[in-house]
Design a protein around this motif. Sequence first.
Motif, PDB file in Angstrom:
ATOM      1  N   GLY A  82     120.424  50.751  94.771  1.00  0.00           N
ATOM      2  CA  GLY A  82     121.450  51.522  94.078  1.00  0.00           C
ATOM      3  C   GLY A  82     122.806  50.857  94.147  1.00  0.00           C
ATOM      4  O   GLY A  82     123.571  50.872  93.179  1.00  0.00           O
ATOM      5  N   ALA A  83     123.123  50.246  95.297  1.00  0.00           N
ATOM      6  CA  ALA A  83     124.410  49.556  95.435  1.00  0.00           C
ATOM      7  C   ALA A  83     124.500  48.382  94.464  1.00  0.00           C
ATOM      8  O   ALA A  83     125.553  48.141  93.867  1.00  0.00           O
ATOM      9  CB  ALA A  83     124.598  49.079  96.872  1.00  0.00           C
ATOM     10  N   ILE A  84     123.408  47.671  94.264  1.00  0.00           N
ATOM     11  CA  ILE A  84     123.409  46.551  93.327  1.00  0.00           C
ATOM     12  C   ILE A  84     123.454  47.055  91.889  1.00  0.00           C
ATOM     13  O   ILE A  84     124.162  46.515  91.045  1.00  0.00           O
ATOM     14  CB  ILE A  84     122.172  45.654  93.554  1.00  0.00           C
ATOM     15  CG1 ILE A  84     122.340  44.902  94.878  1.00  0.00           C
ATOM     16  CG2 ILE A  84     121.961  44.686  92.407  1.00  0.00           C
ATOM     17  CD1 ILE A  84     121.139  44.133  95.313  1.00  0.00           C
ATOM     18  N   ALA A  85     122.706  48.132  91.610  1.00  0.00           N
ATOM     19  CA  ALA A  85     122.651  48.671  90.245  1.00  0.00           C
ATOM     20  C   ALA A  85     123.885  49.490  89.887  1.00  0.00           C
ATOM     21  O   ALA A  85     124.111  49.796  88.731  1.00  0.00           O
ATOM     22  CB  ALA A  85     121.394  49.531  90.088  1.00  0.00           C
ATOM     23  N   GLY A  86     124.679  49.881  90.888  1.00  0.00           N
ATOM     24  CA  GLY A  86     125.877  50.673  90.620  1.00  0.00           C
ATOM     25  C   GLY A  86     125.603  52.148  90.439  1.00  0.00           C
ATOM     26  O   GLY A  86     126.356  52.848  89.764  1.00  0.00           O
ATOM     27  N   VAL A  87     124.510  52.637  91.024  1.00  0.00           N
ATOM     28  CA  VAL A  87     124.159  54.059  90.957  1.00  0.00           C
ATOM     29  C   VAL A  87     123.780  54.535  92.358  1.00  0.00           C
ATOM     30  O   VAL A  87     123.723  53.744  93.293  1.00  0.00           O
ATOM     31  CB  VAL A  87     122.991  54.325  89.970  1.00  0.00           C
ATOM     32  CG1 VAL A  87     123.387  53.972  88.544  1.00  0.00           C
ATOM     33  CG2 VAL A  87     121.747  53.539  90.368  1.00  0.00           C
ATOM     34  N   THR A  88     123.512  55.823  92.477  1.00  0.00           N
ATOM     35  CA  THR A  88     123.137  56.358  93.779  1.00  0.00           C
ATOM     36  C   THR A  88     121.668  56.074  94.083  1.00  0.00           C
ATOM     37  O   THR A  88     120.885  55.754  93.187  1.00  0.00           O
ATOM     38  CB  THR A  88     123.364  57.885  93.829  1.00  0.00           C
ATOM     39  OG1 THR A  88     122.548  58.496  92.831  1.00  0.00           O
ATOM     40  CG2 THR A  88     124.821  58.234  93.598  1.00  0.00           C
ATOM     41  N   ALA A  89     121.315  56.228  95.342  1.00  0.00           N
ATOM     42  CA  ALA A  89     119.922  56.028  95.760  1.00  0.00           C
ATOM     43  C   ALA A  89     119.010  57.032  95.066  1.00  0.00           C
ATOM     44  O   ALA A  89     117.891  56.692  94.666  1.00  0.00           O
ATOM     45  CB  ALA A  89     119.813  56.165  97.278  1.00  0.00           C
ATOM     46  N   SER A  90     119.478  58.264  94.879  1.00  0.00           N
ATOM     47  CA  SER A  90     118.645  59.277  94.225  1.00  0.00           C
ATOM     48  C   SER A  90     118.385  58.914  92.772  1.00  0.00           C
ATOM     49  O   SER A  90     117.325  59.236  92.227  1.00  0.00           O
ATOM     50  CB  SER A  90     119.293  60.656  94.333  1.00  0.00           C
ATOM     51  OG  SER A  90     120.527  60.681  93.660  1.00  0.00           O
ATOM     52  N   THR A  91     119.318  58.231  92.115  1.00  0.00           N
ATOM     53  CA  THR A  91     119.100  57.802  90.733  1.00  0.00           C
ATOM     54  C   THR A  91     118.026  56.722  90.684  1.00  0.00           C
ATOM     55  O   THR A  91     117.195  56.719  89.771  1.00  0.00           O
ATOM     56  CB  THR A  91     120.417  57.286  90.114  1.00  0.00           C
ATOM     57  OG1 THR A  91     121.367  58.344  90.130  1.00  0.00           O
ATOM     58  CG2 THR A  91     120.213  56.821  88.681  1.00  0.00           C
ATOM     59  N   ILE A  92     118.012  55.827  91.653  1.00  0.00           N
ATOM     60  CA  ILE A  92     116.958  54.798  91.713  1.00  0.00           C
ATOM     61  C   ILE A  92     115.595  55.477  91.854  1.00  0.00           C
ATOM     62  O   ILE A  92     114.641  55.143  91.142  1.00  0.00           O
ATOM     63  CB  ILE A  92     117.204  53.816  92.875  1.00  0.00           C
ATOM     64  CG1 ILE A  92     118.450  52.970  92.623  1.00  0.00           C
ATOM     65  CG2 ILE A  92     115.987  52.934  93.130  1.00  0.00           C
ATOM     66  CD1 ILE A  92     118.333  51.981  91.471  1.00  0.00           C
ATOM     67  N   ARG A  93     115.503  56.446  92.766  1.00  0.00           N
ATOM     68  CA  ARG A  93     114.214  57.142  92.961  1.00  0.00           C
ATOM     69  C   ARG A  93     113.814  57.893  91.694  1.00  0.00           C
ATOM     70  O   ARG A  93     112.647  57.872  91.300  1.00  0.00           O
ATOM     71  CB  ARG A  93     114.312  58.089  94.154  1.00  0.00           C
ATOM     72  CG  ARG A  93     114.469  57.374  95.482  1.00  0.00           C
ATOM     73  CD  ARG A  93     114.337  58.325  96.666  1.00  0.00           C
ATOM     74  NE  ARG A  93     115.233  59.461  96.612  1.00  0.00           N
ATOM     75  CZ  ARG A  93     116.462  59.498  97.132  1.00  0.00           C
ATOM     76  NH1 ARG A  93     116.938  58.421  97.747  1.00  0.00           N
ATOM     77  NH2 ARG A  93     117.201  60.586  97.053  1.00  0.00           N
TER      78      ARG A  93
END
Length: 195
Positions: A82-93
């Motif tokens: 998420g840090a690399i993608a610029g979103v939260t961890a919950s958005t990655i999941r």
Amino acid sequence: MIPYGRPALDIHGVAERAGVSLTTWRRHHGEAFQAAVKPLPGSLRPVLYDAAQVDAHLKGKPLPALPAQPHPGDLLTDAEAGAIAGVTASTIRSDAVNGLISPGQELHGRRWWTRADAEARANRPTQYKGRTPGARDKTPRTRQDTRVAEVAAELDRATAGHRAPVTADELAQRYDVSTRTAERLMSKARATEAD
């Protein structure tokens, strides 16, 4: 993060490599091991160690360094991706469940994504990209009603004596709304005048 091409071990795997039970490992070797071998960055649950460093420690040899340069095949946690993608961890999941990013892989009781997946998620064309980390926009968004400004202008004209007083019936006809809605518009217009 688990570096590409470097297997990782949890504490159970470390004890198994040493050929003792986990209890024996913790009692006799745990303190010296934790002082010598640092966990992989970002591995909190479970704490993971680089297998090459574990083997070197068990043989009494110097520990090999972890790769310094990032690799597209590095395995990242949801928070790191998420840090690399610029979103939260919950958005990655959520994206993984909805097929917007690869489902990742299960390893050591948690899901991991490659650095390449996270970078592809960051480069995705702009649409709804998920909540950005630290966003505080949880309050409902309200649109500015343009009718309020128009009613405020008419109230100003009436106060200046350039027109007859503004009535709810007049506004109800003008905007094709109920009388109650027209009264609300007048109330909001008066509130903005007071500000």
